[in-house]
Design an enzyme around this catalytic site. Structure first.
Site, PDB file in Angstrom:
ATOM      1  N   GLY A 206       0.752  -1.237  -0.034  1.00 23.48           N
ATOM      2  CA  GLY A 206      -0.184   0.061  -0.041  1.00 23.48           C
ATOM      3  C   GLY A 206       0.769   1.219   0.006  1.00 23.48           C
ATOM      4  N   ASN A 207       0.275   2.498   0.271  1.00 18.58           N
ATOM      5  CA  ASN A 207       1.209   3.650   0.228  1.00 18.58           C
ATOM      6  C   ASN A 207       0.432   4.688   1.244  1.00 18.58           C
ATOM      7  OD1 ASN A 207      -0.759   5.513  -1.002  1.00 18.58           O
ATOM      8  ND2 ASN A 207      -0.653   3.916  -2.496  1.00 18.58           N
ATOM      9  N   ARG A 208       0.932   5.594   1.381  1.00 18.35           N
ATOM     10  CA  ARG A 208       0.829   6.411   2.703  1.00 18.35           C
ATOM     11  C   ARG A 208      -0.312   7.448   2.573  1.00 18.35           C
ATOM     12  NH1 ARG A 208       5.884   9.474   4.704  1.00 18.35           N
ATOM     13  NH2 ARG A 208       4.381  10.419   6.148  1.00 18.35           N
ATOM     14  N   SER A 209      -0.924   7.495   1.254  1.00 23.86           N
ATOM     15  CA  SER A 209      -2.058   8.580   1.093  1.00 23.86           C
ATOM     16  C   SER A 209      -3.254   8.599   1.919  1.00 23.86           C
ATOM     17  CB  SER A 209      -2.659   8.566  -0.379  1.00 23.86           C
ATOM     18  OG  SER A 209      -3.445   9.466  -0.618  1.00 23.86           O
TER      19      SER A 209
END
Ligand code: CTP
Length: 395
Positions: A206-209
């Site tokens: 995933g990512n931090r958005s």
């Protein structure tokens, strides 16, 4: 600090107006509550008076020497009516002035936001449908009610949107007051959040958005009158009121939802952080550490949704991308704009404490026409408004 009038009409959801009042005062605004007589059957004037620090009356003839029935509307920077009953909407359309709230609506020249709440039958009645259309045509923001449990066990559209979402649309309307409803009659699609690419049923890349910038774009577009579809990838944020939210998980889900919604859209803004790669295989059962040595995770490329949208966009549609860059921010941004083929690219510098999961943002917006617009550090709503200003100029 703005002068806000909070109108409260007489439905069971009137108790939630207390929370709307609290959020508006916490945001630093001076709030004058104007209930209808029937609202006062649900919540006492003393509650509103104590929380607002202002007198509370439903009657245009109290304190008549101060001419409140015209003064409150004339001096307001924003009027929010929550809940707005079917009866209140009908009186607003007819231009009645039979109590202090109706008279205030008739004299107000600032943004007006209605948050309707009523039984489904009333909301769907042609009379209410026509009233909502007329109010929107006159430039008011009328939120669509939520779908859910109503009084007496009924379920359907008619629930008051959450106080947080009402206040966020109201504050966006206040911030965008000078712009009016310049997106009225436009359909826009916004993607927000970060995609997840699952390795097995419990693990993902995933990512931090957080989705905050995309949600700000959706709610400011709604406040400016647009019909908004928000394609939301794994954001833990309340639905912006009056916005159609489509939930997705992976880049592939997001691609389908965005392409589906953007066919007849006037603008598409890709604020989501979309994974460029996904695991080549997704295990159907949880991977075990006893599976000998950890196998390297093989990745395959995801389609580039922004590039696909830009390549296939209908005539007149404006496509906006975001670029998250850690180094050589502008040079990388220019190269990306050309590579993706979009009309506008909002270039953010990201990294520790910048852009992700924080309340404010700064950016440079690059245009395919060579333009370059600096948006100084400010709220994500302010950046969203700046993006819509550039979109409106290109529609
Ligand atoms: N984007 C997309 N589909 C992808 C990846 C990104 O539509 N598979 C969109 C994002 O929504 C964003 C823009 O492309 O609007 C830029 O994303 P970014 O991650 O900054 O760019 P990349 O394409 O990953 O380029 P690079 O790896 O060179 O930074």
């Amino acid at each position: 600090m703005a002068r806000v009038v909070l109108g409260v009409s007489g439905g069971i959801a009137a108790y939630k107006a207390v929370e709307v009042l609290r959020l508006l005062t916490e945001a630093g605004h001076a709030v004058r509550v104007i209930p209808t007589r029937s609202a006062l059957k649900f919540v006492g004037a003393a509650t509103f008076a104590a929380l607002s620090g202002e007198p509370v009356t439903a009657d245009a003839f109290d304190d008549a020497h101060e001419v409140p029935h015209v003064r409150l509307g004339q001096t307001a920077d924003l009027v929010v009516v929550a809940p707005a009953t079917a009866d209140l909407l009908s009186r607003a359309v007819a231009g009645r002035a039979d109590d202090l709230l109706a008279a205030t609506l008739l004299t107000a020249r600032c943004p007006v936001v209605y948050a309707p709440a009523m039984h489904t039958e009333m909301w769907e009645h042609p009379a209410t449908v026509a009233n909502v259309r007329v109010l929107r045509e006159r430039g008011a923001v009328v939120l669509d009610p939520d779908v859910g449990p109503l009084a007496k066990g009924d379920v359907g559209p008619g629930r008051l949107p959450s106080p947080e979402s009402i206040v966020s649309v109201a504050l966006a309307a206040l911030a965008g007051a000078s712009r009016g409803t310049d997106l009225a009659g436009r359909r826009v699609v916004v993607s927000a959040g970060g995609t997840r690419e699952y390795l097995d049923p419990v693990r993902f890349l995933g990512n931090r958005s957080s989705g905050r910038q995309g949600y700000a774009l959706a709610r400011t577009a709604a406040a400016r009158g647009a019909e908004v579809t928000l394609v939301s990838a794994n954001a833990a944020l309340p639905d912006p009121a009056g916005v159609k939210v489509v939930r997705v998980v992976s880049a592939d889900d997001l691609r389908r939802a965005v392409l589906d919604a953007s066919n007849d859209a006037d603008a598409v803004v890709m604020a989501a952080a979309v994974a460029d790669f996904r695991p080549a295989v997704r295990a159907s059962s949880k991977l075990k550490k006893s599976d000998a040595d950890p196998a390297p995770v093989a990745l395959v490329r995801n389609p580039d949704v922004l590039a696909e949208l830009s390549a296939a966009k209908p005539v007149g549609q404006v496509v906006v991308g975001f670029a998250a860059e850690t180094d050589d921010v502008l040079a990388n941004g220019r190269e990306k704009l050309a590579r993706k083929g979009c009309d506008l690219l909002v270039v953010n510098e990201v990294g520790e404490g910048l852009a992700f999961d924080v309340e404010d943002n700064a950016a440079v917006v690059l245009g395919a026409d060579g333009s370059e617009t600096d948006v100084p550090r400010g709220s994500k709503d302010a950046l969203a408004h700046a993006v819509w200003d550039l979109v409106v100029a290109r529609l």
